[in-house]
Design a protein around this motif. Structure first.
Motif, PDB file in Angstrom:
ATOM      1  N   PRO A  59      32.142 -17.312 -24.623  1.00  0.00           N
ATOM      2  CA  PRO A  59      31.777 -15.960 -24.212  1.00  0.00           C
ATOM      3  C   PRO A  59      32.494 -14.808 -24.919  1.00  0.00           C
ATOM      4  O   PRO A  59      32.144 -13.659 -24.705  1.00  0.00           O
ATOM      5  CB  PRO A  59      32.123 -15.946 -22.728  1.00  0.00           C
ATOM      6  CG  PRO A  59      33.220 -16.946 -22.582  1.00  0.00           C
ATOM      7  CD  PRO A  59      32.896 -18.027 -23.560  1.00  0.00           C
ATOM      8  N   LEU A  60      33.538 -15.086 -25.728  1.00  0.00           N
ATOM      9  CA  LEU A  60      34.144 -14.007 -26.518  1.00  0.00           C
ATOM     10  C   LEU A  60      33.100 -13.466 -27.505  1.00  0.00           C
ATOM     11  O   LEU A  60      32.408 -14.262 -28.158  1.00  0.00           O
ATOM     12  CB  LEU A  60      35.321 -14.573 -27.294  1.00  0.00           C
ATOM     13  CG  LEU A  60      36.281 -13.568 -27.918  1.00  0.00           C
ATOM     14  CD1 LEU A  60      37.307 -13.121 -26.891  1.00  0.00           C
ATOM     15  CD2 LEU A  60      36.980 -14.158 -29.129  1.00  0.00           C
ATOM     16  N   HIS A  61      32.915 -12.181 -27.635  1.00  0.00           N
ATOM     17  CA  HIS A  61      33.532 -11.070 -26.952  1.00  0.00           C
ATOM     18  C   HIS A  61      32.605 -10.428 -25.907  1.00  0.00           C
ATOM     19  O   HIS A  61      33.061  -9.787 -24.975  1.00  0.00           O
ATOM     20  CB  HIS A  61      33.910  -9.983 -27.975  1.00  0.00           C
ATOM     21  CG  HIS A  61      34.952 -10.400 -28.951  1.00  0.00           C
ATOM     22  ND1 HIS A  61      36.300 -10.274 -28.687  1.00  0.00           N
ATOM     23  CD2 HIS A  61      34.871 -10.935 -30.185  1.00  0.00           C
ATOM     24  CE1 HIS A  61      37.001 -10.686 -29.725  1.00  0.00           C
ATOM     25  NE2 HIS A  61      36.175 -11.111 -30.647  1.00  0.00           N
ATOM     26  N   ALA A  62      31.315 -10.563 -26.094  1.00  0.00           N
ATOM     27  CA  ALA A  62      30.362  -9.858 -25.235  1.00  0.00           C
ATOM     28  C   ALA A  62      30.505 -10.257 -23.774  1.00  0.00           C
ATOM     29  O   ALA A  62      30.276  -9.435 -22.875  1.00  0.00           O
ATOM     30  CB  ALA A  62      28.929 -10.116 -25.713  1.00  0.00           C
ATOM     31  N   GLY A  63      30.909 -11.490 -23.515  1.00  0.00           N
ATOM     32  CA  GLY A  63      31.059 -11.944 -22.141  1.00  0.00           C
ATOM     33  C   GLY A  63      32.159 -11.251 -21.385  1.00  0.00           C
ATOM     34  O   GLY A  63      32.245 -11.371 -20.157  1.00  0.00           O
ATOM     35  N   TYR A  64      32.997 -10.485 -22.076  1.00  0.00           N
ATOM     36  CA  TYR A  64      34.106  -9.791 -21.438  1.00  0.00           C
ATOM     37  C   TYR A  64      33.903  -8.281 -21.379  1.00  0.00           C
ATOM     38  O   TYR A  64      34.863  -7.524 -21.233  1.00  0.00           O
ATOM     39  CB  TYR A  64      35.412 -10.141 -22.158  1.00  0.00           C
ATOM     40  CG  TYR A  64      35.669 -11.624 -22.182  1.00  0.00           C
ATOM     41  CD1 TYR A  64      35.611 -12.363 -21.007  1.00  0.00           C
ATOM     42  CD2 TYR A  64      35.916 -12.296 -23.369  1.00  0.00           C
ATOM     43  CE1 TYR A  64      35.816 -13.734 -21.024  1.00  0.00           C
ATOM     44  CE2 TYR A  64      36.122 -13.666 -23.389  1.00  0.00           C
ATOM     45  CZ  TYR A  64      36.062 -14.378 -22.206  1.00  0.00           C
ATOM     46  OH  TYR A  64      36.250 -15.736 -22.216  1.00  0.00           O
ATOM     47  N   VAL A  65      32.667  -7.848 -21.489  1.00  0.00           N
ATOM     48  CA  VAL A  65      32.341  -6.434 -21.339  1.00  0.00           C
ATOM     49  C   VAL A  65      32.031  -6.162 -19.878  1.00  0.00           C
ATOM     50  O   VAL A  65      31.166  -6.813 -19.283  1.00  0.00           O
ATOM     51  CB  VAL A  65      31.144  -6.040 -22.218  1.00  0.00           C
ATOM     52  CG1 VAL A  65      30.714  -4.591 -21.938  1.00  0.00           C
ATOM     53  CG2 VAL A  65      31.486  -6.209 -23.694  1.00  0.00           C
ATOM     54  N   GLY A  66      32.744  -5.202 -19.308  1.00  0.00           N
ATOM     55  CA  GLY A  66      32.516  -4.844 -17.919  1.00  0.00           C
ATOM     56  C   GLY A  66      33.772  -4.259 -17.307  1.00  0.00           C
ATOM     57  O   GLY A  66      34.830  -4.210 -17.946  1.00  0.00           O
ATOM     58  N   PRO A  67      33.686  -3.786 -16.064  1.00  0.00           N
ATOM     59  CA  PRO A  67      34.843  -3.178 -15.400  1.00  0.00           C
ATOM     60  C   PRO A  67      36.061  -4.077 -15.403  1.00  0.00           C
ATOM     61  O   PRO A  67      35.990  -5.259 -15.059  1.00  0.00           O
ATOM     62  CB  PRO A  67      34.322  -2.939 -13.975  1.00  0.00           C
ATOM     63  CG  PRO A  67      32.842  -2.779 -14.133  1.00  0.00           C
ATOM     64  CD  PRO A  67      32.469  -3.732 -15.232  1.00  0.00           C
ATOM     65  N   GLY A  68      37.179  -3.511 -15.850  1.00  0.00           N
ATOM     66  CA  GLY A  68      38.438  -4.246 -15.880  1.00  0.00           C
ATOM     67  C   GLY A  68      38.721  -4.972 -17.165  1.00  0.00           C
ATOM     68  O   GLY A  68      39.773  -5.591 -17.309  1.00  0.00           O
ATOM     69  N   MET A  69      37.800  -4.861 -18.145  1.00  0.00           N
ATOM     70  CA  MET A  69      38.044  -5.549 -19.406  1.00  0.00           C
ATOM     71  C   MET A  69      37.535  -4.679 -20.555  1.00  0.00           C
ATOM     72  O   MET A  69      37.986  -3.548 -20.712  1.00  0.00           O
ATOM     73  CB  MET A  69      37.429  -6.951 -19.393  1.00  0.00           C
ATOM     74  CG  MET A  69      38.252  -7.984 -20.169  1.00  0.00           C
ATOM     75  SD  MET A  69      37.945  -9.679 -19.634  1.00  0.00           S
ATOM     76  CE  MET A  69      38.868 -10.571 -20.888  1.00  0.00           C
ATOM     77  N   LEU A  70      36.600  -5.133 -21.361  1.00  0.00           N
ATOM     78  CA  LEU A  70      36.137  -4.358 -22.512  1.00  0.00           C
ATOM     79  C   LEU A  70      35.067  -3.344 -22.127  1.00  0.00           C
ATOM     80  O   LEU A  70      34.275  -3.566 -21.205  1.00  0.00           O
ATOM     81  CB  LEU A  70      35.556  -5.282 -23.576  1.00  0.00           C
ATOM     82  CG  LEU A  70      36.497  -6.276 -24.257  1.00  0.00           C
ATOM     83  CD1 LEU A  70      35.716  -7.148 -25.227  1.00  0.00           C
ATOM     84  CD2 LEU A  70      37.629  -5.544 -24.975  1.00  0.00           C
ATOM     85  N   ASP A  71      35.034  -2.255 -22.890  1.00  0.00           N
ATOM     86  CA  ASP A  71      33.932  -1.293 -22.767  1.00  0.00           C
ATOM     87  C   ASP A  71      32.818  -1.607 -23.756  1.00  0.00           C
ATOM     88  O   ASP A  71      31.674  -1.235 -23.520  1.00  0.00           O
ATOM     89  CB  ASP A  71      34.453   0.129 -23.003  1.00  0.00           C
ATOM     90  CG  ASP A  71      35.392   0.562 -21.898  1.00  0.00           C
ATOM     91  OD1 ASP A  71      34.925   1.111 -20.898  1.00  0.00           O
ATOM     92  OD2 ASP A  71      36.619   0.306 -22.030  1.00  0.00           O
ATOM     93  N   ALA A  72      33.152  -2.265 -24.850  1.00  0.00           N
ATOM     94  CA  ALA A  72      32.127  -2.641 -25.827  1.00  0.00           C
ATOM     95  C   ALA A  72      32.581  -3.843 -26.627  1.00  0.00           C
ATOM     96  O   ALA A  72      33.779  -4.074 -26.829  1.00  0.00           O
ATOM     97  CB  ALA A  72      31.820  -1.488 -26.779  1.00  0.00           C
ATOM     98  N   ALA A  73      31.601  -4.620 -27.085  1.00  0.00           N
ATOM     99  CA  ALA A  73      31.839  -5.752 -27.983  1.00  0.00           C
ATOM    100  C   ALA A  73      30.838  -5.677 -29.118  1.00  0.00           C
ATOM    101  O   ALA A  73      29.674  -5.320 -28.910  1.00  0.00           O
ATOM    102  CB  ALA A  73      31.686  -7.076 -27.233  1.00  0.00           C
TER     103      ALA A  73
END
Length: 333
Positions: A59-73
């Motif tokens: 799931p790196l990186h798009a899977g970590y887009v969301g509140p509390g993590m990334l704003d964009a991948a």
């Protein structure tokens, strides 16, 4: 090659289209140029976090887009850095006036293209900072890097820096937290089998029937050495020893233990690795206060695993525990 694909040249675009439709409550997928942003981006007054790199590590990186993590991948082609344009556009898309932090794995293409994108953003009055993740203790230089590679520790950097940005820290503080994680995290991986890049159509390297590669990179780059297949405990010892040698942890130190799968390894085997790694850490007087086990940064269908150790303190622990809501990591909601 047996893969669930239509056209090797359109794998990334089609996969991201499906990803966006499946997680529309959390993300938006921009198709030209390709990047993924939080559904509520930009967040005014919040530091934006952007990461990215070649696809194939989901799931790196798009899977970590969301509140509390990334704003964009920003995903590139499989095992290939994204170009500066989509990185620049993603940076603009998440700029809420508080600046943007680029989290970059240490691969030459990623570093150069993120640098160019940051220069383009600065020309439009967006303040950008960058950190480079280089947690792999296996080798100093490889086919893709000058210096150590960025591997599984990237997930921990993105989570902890993301929590700092979410709580309202300014750009300098978020950058400092990200760098603190980088300074205190080390990883080492092993491959039992190679993986096959869709457009190549053949395995990216060869291993004998009874061979494994210790210190493998996430693109199949060579590691420290090839050795005969061994037991899970013996392999774990070979992964953990250089990590602990490099970190030089004091007895009693609290740590996060992260066992990551490369894409083709069952969870049951990852928990075998975790079980022995924890025994080794506790046998050295260390306190495993936080854990993560699963497929979080992969190499397509490669069989193998990596072991990551992060030295913790009170602030890093609190940030790790903070709520996160992404397609691939959710807790504390």
């Amino acid at each position: 090659m047996k893969k669930l694909i239509n056209n090797p040249q359109t794998v990334v675009a089609e996969s991201l289209r499906g990803f966006g439709r499946a997680h529309a409550d959390l993300v938006r997928v921009n198709e030209d140029p390709i990047y993924v942003v939080r559904a509520d981006a930009p967040r005014q007054g919040k530091v934006g976090l952007v990461s990215g790199g070649g696809s194939g590590h989901e799931p790196l990186h798009a899977g970590y887009v969301g509140p509390g993590m990334l704003d964009a991948a920003v995903p590139g082609a499989v095992f290939t850095s994204p170009t500066p344009e989509p990185i620049f556009e993603a940076t603009k898309a998440v700029d809420g006036g508080a600046g943007v932090l680029h989290i970059v794995k240490n691969y030459t293409g990623d570093v150069l293209n993120f640098e160019t994108a940051a220069e383009l953003a600065e020309a439009e009055d967006i303040t950008v900072r960058s950190v480079v993740v280089n947690d792999d203790v296996a080798v100093e230089d490889s086919l893709y890097t000058a210096g150590r590679r960025g591997v599984a520790g990237t997930v921990l950097v993105e989570k902890i820096a993301g929590a700092a940005a979410e709580r309202g820290d300014d750009l300098d503080a978020v950058t400092a937290v990200a760098q603190k994680v980088i300074d205190n995290v080390r990883s080492m991986g092993v491959a039992l089998t190679p993986c096959t890049v869709p457009h190549a159509g053949k395995p990216s390297f060869e291993l004998g029937e009874d061979e494994i590669e210790i210190g493998i990179g996430i693109h199949g780059e060579p590691g420290r050495h090839r050795v005969p297949m061994a037991s899970a405990d013996e392999i774990t010892d070979q992964l953990l020893a250089p990590v602990l040698e490099d970190l030089k942890l004091a007895a009693g130190a609290p740590v996060l233990l992260f066992v990551n799968g490369m894409g083709g390894t069952p969870l049951s085997e990852l928990y075998l690795v975790y079980n022995h790694a924890r025994d080794v850490l506790e046998g050295r007087g260390l306190t495993v206060s936080r854990s993560l086990v699963g497929n979080y940064i992969t190499s397509l269908e490669m069989q193998g695993a990596s072991v990551t150790v992060l030295r913790l303190d009170e602030d890093l622990t609190a940030l790790w525990d903070a709520p996160v809501n992404t397609p691939a990591l959710r807790r504390g909601l």
